[in-house]
Each structure stands twice: as structure tokens, then as C-alpha cells.
Scaffold this motif. Structure first.
Motif, PDB file in Angstrom:
ATOM      1  N   ARG A   8      -9.354  -0.619  -1.551  1.00  0.00           N
ATOM      2  CA  ARG A   8      -8.141   0.068  -2.022  1.00  0.00           C
ATOM      3  C   ARG A   8      -8.524   1.296  -2.856  1.00  0.00           C
ATOM      4  O   ARG A   8      -7.928   2.361  -2.713  1.00  0.00           O
ATOM      5  CB  ARG A   8      -7.271  -0.891  -2.856  1.00  0.00           C
ATOM      6  N   VAL A   9      -9.566   1.110  -3.665  1.00  0.00           N
ATOM      7  CA  VAL A   9     -10.043   2.237  -4.480  1.00  0.00           C
ATOM      8  C   VAL A   9     -10.570   3.340  -3.557  1.00  0.00           C
ATOM      9  O   VAL A   9     -10.319   4.537  -3.770  1.00  0.00           O
ATOM     10  CB  VAL A   9     -11.143   1.766  -5.464  1.00  0.00           C
TER      11      VAL A   9
ATOM     12  N   LEU B   7       0.562  10.195   2.213  1.00  0.00           N
ATOM     13  CA  LEU B   7       1.408   9.320   3.035  1.00  0.00           C
ATOM     14  C   LEU B   7       0.606   8.143   3.598  1.00  0.00           C
ATOM     15  O   LEU B   7       1.014   6.980   3.480  1.00  0.00           O
ATOM     16  CB  LEU B   7       2.010  10.155   4.178  1.00  0.00           C
ATOM     17  N   MET B   8      -0.550   8.453   4.183  1.00  0.00           N
ATOM     18  CA  MET B   8      -1.344   7.395   4.817  1.00  0.00           C
ATOM     19  C   MET B   8      -1.898   6.417   3.786  1.00  0.00           C
ATOM     20  O   MET B   8      -1.921   5.213   4.020  1.00  0.00           O
ATOM     21  CB  MET B   8      -2.507   8.003   5.624  1.00  0.00           C
ATOM     22  N   SER B   9      -2.338   6.947   2.649  1.00  0.00           N
ATOM     23  CA  SER B   9      -2.905   6.023   1.671  1.00  0.00           C
ATOM     24  C   SER B   9      -1.817   5.110   1.112  1.00  0.00           C
ATOM     25  O   SER B   9      -2.041   3.911   0.947  1.00  0.00           O
ATOM     26  CB  SER B   9      -3.653   6.766   0.565  1.00  0.00           C
ATOM     27  N   ARG B  10      -0.624   5.640   0.892  1.00  0.00           N
ATOM     28  CA  ARG B  10       0.463   4.775   0.411  1.00  0.00           C
ATOM     29  C   ARG B  10       0.823   3.740   1.470  1.00  0.00           C
ATOM     30  O   ARG B  10       1.092   2.583   1.169  1.00  0.00           O
ATOM     31  CB  ARG B  10       1.701   5.625   0.097  1.00  0.00           C
ATOM     32  N   PHE B  11       0.833   4.200   2.728  1.00  0.00           N
ATOM     33  CA  PHE B  11       1.183   3.300   3.830  1.00  0.00           C
ATOM     34  C   PHE B  11       0.156   2.160   3.915  1.00  0.00           C
ATOM     35  O   PHE B  11       0.501   0.987   3.983  1.00  0.00           O
ATOM     36  CB  PHE B  11       1.211   4.091   5.144  1.00  0.00           C
TER      37      PHE B  11
ATOM     38  N   HIS C  95       0.729  -1.863   3.387  1.00  0.00           N
ATOM     39  CA  HIS C  95       0.871  -2.700   4.584  1.00  0.00           C
ATOM     40  C   HIS C  95      -0.406  -3.362   5.072  1.00  0.00           C
ATOM     41  O   HIS C  95      -0.360  -4.140   6.015  1.00  0.00           O
ATOM     42  CB  HIS C  95       1.514  -1.895   5.722  1.00  0.00           C
ATOM     43  N   LEU C  96      -1.521  -3.024   4.471  1.00  0.00           N
ATOM     44  CA  LEU C  96      -2.760  -3.704   4.854  1.00  0.00           C
ATOM     45  C   LEU C  96      -3.261  -4.503   3.657  1.00  0.00           C
ATOM     46  O   LEU C  96      -3.224  -4.007   2.523  1.00  0.00           O
ATOM     47  CB  LEU C  96      -3.839  -2.713   5.284  1.00  0.00           C
ATOM     48  N   VAL C  97      -3.689  -5.706   3.937  1.00  0.00           N
ATOM     49  CA  VAL C  97      -4.245  -6.515   2.850  1.00  0.00           C
ATOM     50  C   VAL C  97      -5.721  -6.133   2.735  1.00  0.00           C
ATOM     51  O   VAL C  97      -6.515  -6.416   3.630  1.00  0.00           O
ATOM     52  CB  VAL C  97      -4.086  -8.028   3.152  1.00  0.00           C
ATOM     53  N   LEU C  98      -6.042  -5.448   1.651  1.00  0.00           N
ATOM     54  CA  LEU C  98      -7.411  -4.951   1.482  1.00  0.00           C
ATOM     55  C   LEU C  98      -7.984  -5.434   0.153  1.00  0.00           C
ATOM     56  O   LEU C  98      -7.243  -5.602  -0.825  1.00  0.00           O
ATOM     57  CB  LEU C  98      -7.435  -3.416   1.481  1.00  0.00           C
ATOM     58  N   ALA C  99      -9.301  -5.612   0.157  1.00  0.00           N
ATOM     59  CA  ALA C  99      -9.978  -5.970  -1.100  1.00  0.00           C
ATOM     60  C   ALA C  99      -9.900  -4.755  -2.045  1.00  0.00           C
ATOM     61  O   ALA C  99      -9.767  -3.614  -1.584  1.00  0.00           O
ATOM     62  CB  ALA C  99     -11.424  -6.326  -0.809  1.00  0.00           C
TER      63      ALA C  99
END
Ligand SMILES: CC(C)=CCC/C(C)=C/COP(=O)(O)O
Length: 296
Positions: free
Chosen positions: A237-238, A221-225, A229-233
Motif C-alpha cells: 500500500r505504501v 485515481l488508480m492508487s485510490r482505486f 478495492h485490492l486487499v494489499l499488505a
């Protein structure tokens, strides 16, 4: 003499039917208890020879797959043609294990075997016991309390409406997760693996049960969220996906869960995000919530 119904209900039919035969004691593995149709055929013959209650024999015959196809002369020639009373569902499953039943039991056996094999950090003396502290650190990274406290803290510090909206939904997601996991754990009541040491950081009463893994649901759940919703490099993300995967794996390695608890946990967490996304709270659809929070 036990009543026909009791003798059928009390134990697997194959065992009860052949208690008068000489090959092993009732309930012994020699009797199998599996209720194959060949076994049923023998038991019906022996009941005739030994004078077992005919009603009892009829009940057994009625459950025989041969009898159901109306091609079993002994059963048809019973003293009464009246249809026997229906037997409890679980007995029928014993006699005629369906393909689904066999598949589920096999999956369960593989699950238990694999989970035991992978439980290499279940104790300090286990083969990978030295990695246990690291696994327990991972455990805390997926625990509900740090996530809840962190989200509430950020919500209090947030000074933008956009930030508040995301955090409010994160809080909703965490609460929904706790609720659904507690509900399913309470309904399924699957015990944690026998090799687990119950030395977890803050648990709820339902956490004595293992299905599904709350850490796995939260990880998915948290990783999908976060990914949505966060702009990450890309490397970050990996890392998020890797964290979720290793957290799930660590549950089995610590001996906290069986593989299926974690697999279902990932699935449930993934679906929970879809619910959160569908019910996304915003100042438009939940103005009261946002107004209340802004007055804090
Ligand atoms: C006390 C709070 C707020 C949450 C409990 C979190 C917890 C201990 C979940 C159990 O996870 P597993 O099912 O993966 O063992």
C-alpha cells in the motif's frame, strides 16, 4: 488622434495616457503600464496641458479609483457630466488589480520558477539527465494505454462476477479520466513548459497542452482505486502511494509539466475516484452492461 476607446483598449491605460509626456517612449518600461492611481492622476493633468481629447481624459478619469470615490475635482469639472461608457473588463483589471489577481499572478510566477528549477531531467544534458531513462519508464507506468490494455485483458480473463464488477468500474474510471483530462486540456490550453522535449510515448492531440497532468490524475485515481478495492499488505500500500507521488514529481522533473499542472492533476484524480465510487456500476444498476460483457 486615436479615438478615446481605442487608446484605452489598445494597451494598458498608463502607457496610452502619457504618450505625450517626455519621460521615455510610449510602452517603455519607464511608463510602467501598471496603471497605478498616482500615474492616472499625472496623465489626466498632462492631457489637459497638451490638449488631449477631453473625452479621452474623461474615460481615463472614470477608471481612476480616485474618480470613483467622487473626490477628484478635475474629473468632476469635465465638459459633460454624462456617465462614460463602460470599459472592457480586462482594462479595469489592469488599472485595479484585485488581491485575487495579484495572488494568482504571484502563484503563476512561483510555479514557473519552481517548475524550471525542478526540471532537472528535461534533457540528456540537464543536471540529472542520466536519470531521464528511469523517469521515462515511470512515465510509461502511468500512461493510459498500458492501463487500458491491462484492464481489458483482465476483464476478458476474469471468471468471477465480483472481479468483473471491479474491472468494469476500473475501465469506466480510466475512460472518465481520459475524457475529463482531454476536456480540461482543450479548454485551458496551457502550453507545456518551454524546456520540455516532446518525445512522449503515444499522445493524443490535446496532449500538446499541459494542464492538468494526465499522468497525475491517473496516478491519484488508480492508487485510490487500488487501495480501496485490492486487499494489499501494508508495504504494498505504501508502494502504491509512493508510485503515485514519484510519478507526479517525475512529470515536473522531465519538464513535461509545471507544478500546478501536477497538483491540480492529483486533486482531479482524487475527485474522479469519488465520482466512480458514487456511480459504482453493478449488475443491479447496470445489468445490460454486465449481460453484454458476459456474452463476449
Ligand atoms: C493515448 C492514450 C490512451 C492516452 C494518452 C495518455 C497521455 C499521453 C497523457 C498525457 O499525460 P500528461 O498530461 O501527464 O503529459
Amino acid at each position: 488622434m486615436p479615438s478615446p476607446r481605442r487608446s484605452v483598449e489598445g494597451r494598458p491605460l498608463g502607457v496610452s495616457a502619457s504618450s505625450s509626456s517626455s519621460s521615455g517612449s510610449p510602452g517603455s518600461p519607464a511608463h510602467g503600464g501598471g496603471g497605478s492611481s498616482r500615474f492616472e492622476f499625472q496623465s489626466l493633468l498632462s492631457s489637459r496641458a497638451t490638449g488631449v481629447d477631453p473625452a479621452c481624459a474623461r474615460l481615463r478619469a472614470s477608471e481612476s479609483p480616485v474618480h470613483r470615490r467622487s473626490s477628484f475635482p478635475l474629473a468632476a469639472a469635465g465638459p459633460s457630466q454624462a456617465p462614460p461608457p463602460p470599459l472592457p473588463e480586462e482594462d479595469r483589471m489592469d488599472l485595479n488589480p484585485s488581491f485575487l489577481g495579484i495572488a494568482l499572478r504571484s502563484l503563476l510566477a512561483i510555479d514557473l520558477w519552481l517548475s524550471k528549477k525542478l526540471g532537472v531531467c528535461a534533457g540528456e544534458s540537464s543536471s540529472w539527465g542520466s536519470v531521464r531513462p528511469l523517469m521515462k519508464l515511470l512515465e510509461i507506468s502511468g500512461h493510459g494505454i498500458p492501463w487500458l490494455v491491462g484492464t481489458l485483458y483482465c476483464l476478458c480473463r476474469s471468471d468471477s462476477w465480483a472481479g468483473r464488477e471491479v474491472l468494469m468500474n476500473l475501465l469506466f474510471a480510466l475512460l472518465l479520466d481520459l475524457l475529463l483530462v482531454a476536456l480540461i486540456k482543450g479548454l485551458v490550453r496551457r502550453r507545456r513548459p518551454a524546456h520540455n522535449q516532446m518525445d512522449m510515448f503515444v499522445t493524443l492531440s490535446v496532449d500538446k497542452y499541459s494542464f492538468p497532468s494526465g499522468h497525475a490524475t491517473r496516478a491519484a485515481l488508480m492508487s485510490r482505486f487500488i487501495l480501496n478495492h485490492l486487499v494489499l499488505a501494508i508495504p504494498l500500500r505504501v508502494l502504491v502511494v509512493l508510485w503515485a507521488f514519484v510519478l507526479g514529481l517525475s512529470r515536473v522533473m522531465l519538464g513535461r509539466h509545471n507544478v500546478t499542472d501536477v497538483a491540480f492533476g492529483f486533486f482531479l484524480g482524487y475527485m474522479q475516484y469519488s465520482i466512480v465510487d458514487y456511480c459504482w456500476l453493478s449488475p443491479h444498476n447496470a445489468p445490460v452492461l454486465f449481460l453484454l460483457w458476459s456474452q463476449q
